[in-house]
Write a protein that holds these residues in place. Structure first.
Motif, PDB file in Angstrom:
ATOM      1  N   UNK A  68      15.866  26.708  23.596  1.00  0.00           N
ATOM      2  CA  UNK A  68      14.601  26.003  23.347  1.00  0.00           C
ATOM      3  C   UNK A  68      14.545  24.736  24.193  1.00  0.00           C
ATOM      4  N   UNK A  71      13.938  25.740  27.886  1.00  0.00           N
ATOM      5  CA  UNK A  71      12.564  26.223  28.090  1.00  0.00           C
ATOM      6  C   UNK A  71      11.578  25.058  28.053  1.00  0.00           C
ATOM      7  N   UNK A  72      11.761  24.156  27.093  1.00  0.00           N
ATOM      8  CA  UNK A  72      10.865  22.996  26.978  1.00  0.00           C
ATOM      9  C   UNK A  72      10.964  22.129  28.220  1.00  0.00           C
ATOM     10  N   UNK A  74      11.973  22.946  31.229  1.00  0.00           N
ATOM     11  CA  UNK A  74      11.404  23.649  32.392  1.00  0.00           C
ATOM     12  C   UNK A  74       9.877  23.587  32.367  1.00  0.00           C
ATOM     13  N   UNK A  75       9.295  23.782  31.187  1.00  0.00           N
ATOM     14  CA  UNK A  75       7.833  23.728  31.099  1.00  0.00           C
ATOM     15  C   UNK A  75       7.325  22.337  31.433  1.00  0.00           C
ATOM     16  N   UNK A  79       4.744  22.043  34.517  1.00  0.00           N
ATOM     17  CA  UNK A  79       3.365  21.762  34.148  1.00  0.00           C
ATOM     18  C   UNK A  79       3.295  20.478  33.339  1.00  0.00           C
ATOM     19  N   UNK A  84      -0.292  20.999  26.288  1.00  0.00           N
ATOM     20  CA  UNK A  84       0.980  21.284  25.616  1.00  0.00           C
ATOM     21  C   UNK A  84       2.062  20.292  26.045  1.00  0.00           C
ATOM     22  N   UNK A  87       1.507  16.728  24.490  1.00  0.00           N
ATOM     23  CA  UNK A  87       1.854  16.641  23.078  1.00  0.00           C
ATOM     24  C   UNK A  87       3.348  16.848  22.860  1.00  0.00           C
ATOM     25  N   UNK A  88       3.935  17.697  23.691  1.00  0.00           N
ATOM     26  CA  UNK A  88       5.374  17.914  23.578  1.00  0.00           C
ATOM     27  C   UNK A  88       6.124  16.624  23.913  1.00  0.00           C
ATOM     28  N   UNK A  91       5.780  14.273  21.053  1.00  0.00           N
ATOM     29  CA  UNK A  91       6.615  14.712  19.924  1.00  0.00           C
ATOM     30  C   UNK A  91       8.073  14.383  20.195  1.00  0.00           C
ATOM     31  N   UNK A  93       9.303  11.916  21.939  1.00  0.00           N
ATOM     32  CA  UNK A  93       9.554  10.485  21.777  1.00  0.00           C
ATOM     33  C   UNK A  93       9.813  10.159  20.297  1.00  0.00           C
ATOM     34  N   UNK A  95      10.623  12.393  17.830  1.00  0.00           N
ATOM     35  CA  UNK A  95      11.785  13.145  17.323  1.00  0.00           C
ATOM     36  C   UNK A  95      13.097  12.480  17.705  1.00  0.00           C
ATOM     37  N   UNK A 129      17.614  21.860  13.942  1.00  0.00           N
ATOM     38  CA  UNK A 129      16.528  20.879  14.084  1.00  0.00           C
ATOM     39  C   UNK A 129      17.050  19.572  14.679  1.00  0.00           C
ATOM     40  N   UNK A 132      17.812  20.264  18.626  1.00  0.00           N
ATOM     41  CA  UNK A 132      16.726  20.580  19.568  1.00  0.00           C
ATOM     42  C   UNK A 132      16.301  19.350  20.393  1.00  0.00           C
ATOM     43  N   UNK A 133      16.004  18.185  19.772  1.00  0.00           N
ATOM     44  CA  UNK A 133      15.621  17.035  20.612  1.00  0.00           C
ATOM     45  C   UNK A 133      16.717  16.627  21.595  1.00  0.00           C
TER      46      UNK A 133
ATOM     47  N   UNK B  13       6.949  20.294  19.051  1.00  0.00           N
ATOM     48  CA  UNK B  13       5.725  19.837  18.387  1.00  0.00           C
ATOM     49  C   UNK B  13       5.680  20.371  16.964  1.00  0.00           C
ATOM     50  N   UNK B  16       8.309  18.564  14.780  1.00  0.00           N
ATOM     51  CA  UNK B  16       7.860  17.255  14.309  1.00  0.00           C
ATOM     52  C   UNK B  16       6.797  17.413  13.233  1.00  0.00           C
TER      53      UNK B  16
END
Lengths: 253, 246
Positions: A68, A71-72, A74-75, A79, A84, A87-88, A91, A93, A95, A129, A132-133, B13, B16
């Protein structure tokens, strides 16, 4: 003040955390050696069970969190200006600043049972959880180290964003990504308080080094056995950091 | 593959949203009054402020040394060590506070609040030094070298360049480091749980002495999340400006 004086002041400041760590390790080793109850810890949870429990939980949580994170990252790299991605980033910052204990309440939502499996499920959810950050930040830091000139060159030759990522960015960032993954696993391994919040009070406690050390220190008063568990945890984290350092080291340096 | 990556990017997202949504739902049962919140909040802020008084000066001087004065060999050796020290589990520092600094502080404690906080404050301060050092070094390294060279060209000594050029230029980033460290300290649970007997912070109001979660976890969980999130967001904003120089 001369440069020499500044250097010695700076070295004294750097020495303080080094001495603090040395003092920590020495006091832990001394506690293990002095406490006569060390070697006869809690019969129901020998330290090896706690070590393998921690490793198993950490690796299984990392197996979910690291993909995860990659992938995050790379995205966000490919882009960065989409809805997305914005907002990601926001989020991430928030998290990154959340205290780990705040994730423990989410673990409480996983249905509880009296056997160990439901407890493992709760612990896995919480640790994933928490990780992930960390995984996202580590992957982003690794990808940012790829020179922009390489990306620009690839795109100038007609490569699409995905092709640039796959054929240029990922191979170049490989060692840094591996190092980041190892550091994320080390962070997950060191996580204690959120797991304690989930596990404490459960009838079938899942063996974990951090909560095990906490219970021995505060509840049972077995400070030597607790020190041994903490030393084991520090040793595993140190090994992971050393492996990350080796993964990043360039050959011939 | 782009869709797969986009779905992956949505997970933080959703994560959170899950955490904030859960606390939002739990807090529907009622929010704490200021009278209930005052004591844990004041203890939290006091412990954080005192720990930062220890960590920030030592960490800043260490970061300045690593960034401005250390040889490349020392940098290669010390940077990974400090990153490792910042990753040492909190339970290790809690153990030290419980077994070493706690008994020492109890010999001074005559019911005064500060000596009873001393074990947690001292240990937390030392725990934050590597974090402060690593982040402050990043802020100092972002200052353009041209500014330093201009100072040397004008005849300033190394100390003057640090004091009059580097530190002012990196001031926003250094304040961001203080906020990051403050957020980390405010969210620290293990050290205060094991060391701060008789006093409650926001984090130890969420967990019991045995480590289990309190029934009304949102009561103090929401203020804790708000406090750490605000500190983290402001610090991130300031740090991003500093990183834009690099």
């Amino acid at each position: 003040m001369s440069r020499r004086g500044l250097v010695w002041i700076g070295r004294a400041a750097v020495a303080m955390p080094l001495l603090a760590m040395l003092g920590l390790v020495v006091s832990l080793v001394a506690a293990v050696a002095i406490d006569p109850r060390t070697g006869r810890p809690d019969e129901q949870m020998p330290i090896w069970s706690a070590l393998f429990g921690s490793l198993g939980l950490t690796l299984s949580a990392a197996a979910a969190a690291l993909p995860v994170g990659l992938a995050t990252a790379l995205y966000l790299e490919a882009w960065p200006r989409t809805w997305t991605a914005r907002w990601c980033s926001r989020a991430m910052v928030v998290l990154a600043g959340l205290p780990p204990i705040s994730f423990a309440a989410v673990g409480a939502l996983v249905p509880r049972d009296d056997d160990g499996q439901a407890t493992f499920g709760r612990l896995w959810v919480v640790l994933t959880m928490v990780t992930v950050p960390v995984a996202v930040q580590a992957a982003r830091a690794a990808l940012r180290r790829v020179p922009t000139e390489l990306r620009a060159a690839a795109q100038a030759l007609g490569a699409t964003r995905l092709t640039t990522l796959r054929d240029v960015v990922l191979p170049t960032a490989g060692p840094a990504l591996l190092a980041g993954a190892l550091l994320a696993v080390a962070r997950a391994m060191a996580e204690t308080v959120s797991l304690l919040g989930v596990e404490a009070g459960a009838r079938g406690a899942f063996p974990l080094l951090g909560p095990y050390a906490f219970r021995l220190s505060t509840g049972d008063g077995q400070l030597g056995a607790a020190a041994l568990a903490i030393l084991t945890l520090i040793a595993v984290v140190a090994l992971l950091h050393f492996a990350a350092h080796l993964a990043e080291a360039e050959p011939g340096r | 593959m782009g869709v797969v990556l986009q779905l992956g990017a949505l997970i933080p997202v959703l994560l959170l949203g899950a955490v904030l949504g859960l606390y939002g739902v739990l807090s529907l049962g009622g929010t704490p009054t200021l009278a209930v919140l005052a004591s844990p909040l004041l203890t939290t802020l006091t412990v954080v402020a005192l720990a930062l008084l220890i960590a920030v000066p030592v960490g800043l001087v260490a970061a300045t040394y690593l960034s401005e004065l250390a040889s490349p060999r020392e940098q290669r050796l010390l940077r990974p060590l400090l990153v490792f020290f910042a990753s040492v589990p909190g339970v290790a520092f809690g153990w030290v506070a419980l077994t070493i600094t706690g008994p020492v502080a109890r010999t001074w404690d005559h019911g005064d609040p500060l000596p009873s906080m001393a074990p947690a404050v001292v240990v937390m301060g030392m725990m934050l030094v590597p974090l402060v050092c690593a982040l402050a070094e990043e802020a100092l390294a972002a200052v353009p070298r041209a500014l330093r060279e201009a100072g040397w060209a004008l005849g300033l000594s190394d100390l003057e360049v640090i004091r009059r050029v580097v530190w002012p230029a990196a001031a926003r980033g250094l304040w961001a480091v203080v906020l990051f460290a403050g957020a980390r300290a405010a969210g620290e649970t293990m050290v205060v749980l094991m060391a701060l007997a008789g006093r409650r912070t926001l984090t130890t109001s969420i967990v019991a002495r045995d480590g289990s979660l309190a029934h009304d976890v949102s009561r103090f969980g929401v203020p804790l999340i708000v406090l750490t999130s605000v500190l983290g967001v402001v610090a991130h904003h300031w740090m991003r400006r500093v990183r834009s120089w690099a």
